[in-house]
Design an enzyme around this catalytic site. Sequence first.
Site: not given
Ligand code: PGA
Length: 237
Positions: A7-8, A90, A92, A159, A165, A195
């Site tokens: 969900f971030k 992750h 981010e 990833e 994103g 994505s």
């Molecule tokens: P996303 O994010 O599906 O929006 O690209 C994937 C993730 O952060 O694990």
Amino acid sequence: MIIASNFKTTHTRASTRAFVQSIVDMMAQTNSKQEVRIYPPFTALDTFCCNSSIKIGVQNFYPADRGSFTGEIGFEQLGEFGVDSVLIGHSERRHILKESVEFIAQKFDFAKQKGVEIIYCVGEPKEVREQGIDAVMSYIWEQFDGIDTSYDRLVVAYEPVWAIGTGLTAKKEDIEEVLLCLRTKLSCELLYGGSVKTDNIEEILLAKECGGVLVGTASWDADAFSAMIRSADTCKK
Ligand code: PGA
């Protein structure tokens, strides 16, 4: 397969509860066999009436039970909600929150000691991808420094940073190539993230060695996430 939603910083306490309930209901109605993971923000953690194939996990934690770590959340607080799955590494958190390789390894060791499932995320930035598969793999292998890949509750999510994103998904062949390389040294379940959407999930799940997906943006709508779980159910792998 593992179908996970990150969900971030999206969703409130109320909308998380509604989301989880709708996924629980859908899985019961369709007799879904998928291993679903949902990673809400800390503020929405709660006790949910999940079935055994849905786990609620956390996107982050501080590697301590408790202590003087202002603004952080320790394992004692997570234990209150029965959290049994964590995301580590992750992109981010590596890039925006500047978590170092050492700190990530420290978090990994702590979560391992606690015996929880770890979804460990790895992936290369765009400039490394442009140099080809050898550069990609050497970048990714470095992300395993200090990580115990023999941990029996480890899941690895590939990833690519440039796909997260951005709406840009890696091609099936590229996903397969990385997952097959990872498979030469890892025996754990391997996921893809970056994505993933309702209209590309099936192709991604068909990639060799792909044991599921970690989805951000496109999973935040409960109907879309349900559709992805249904795609995994009907995917002829
Ligand atoms: P996303 O994010 O599906 O929006 O690209 C994937 C993730 O952060 O694990």
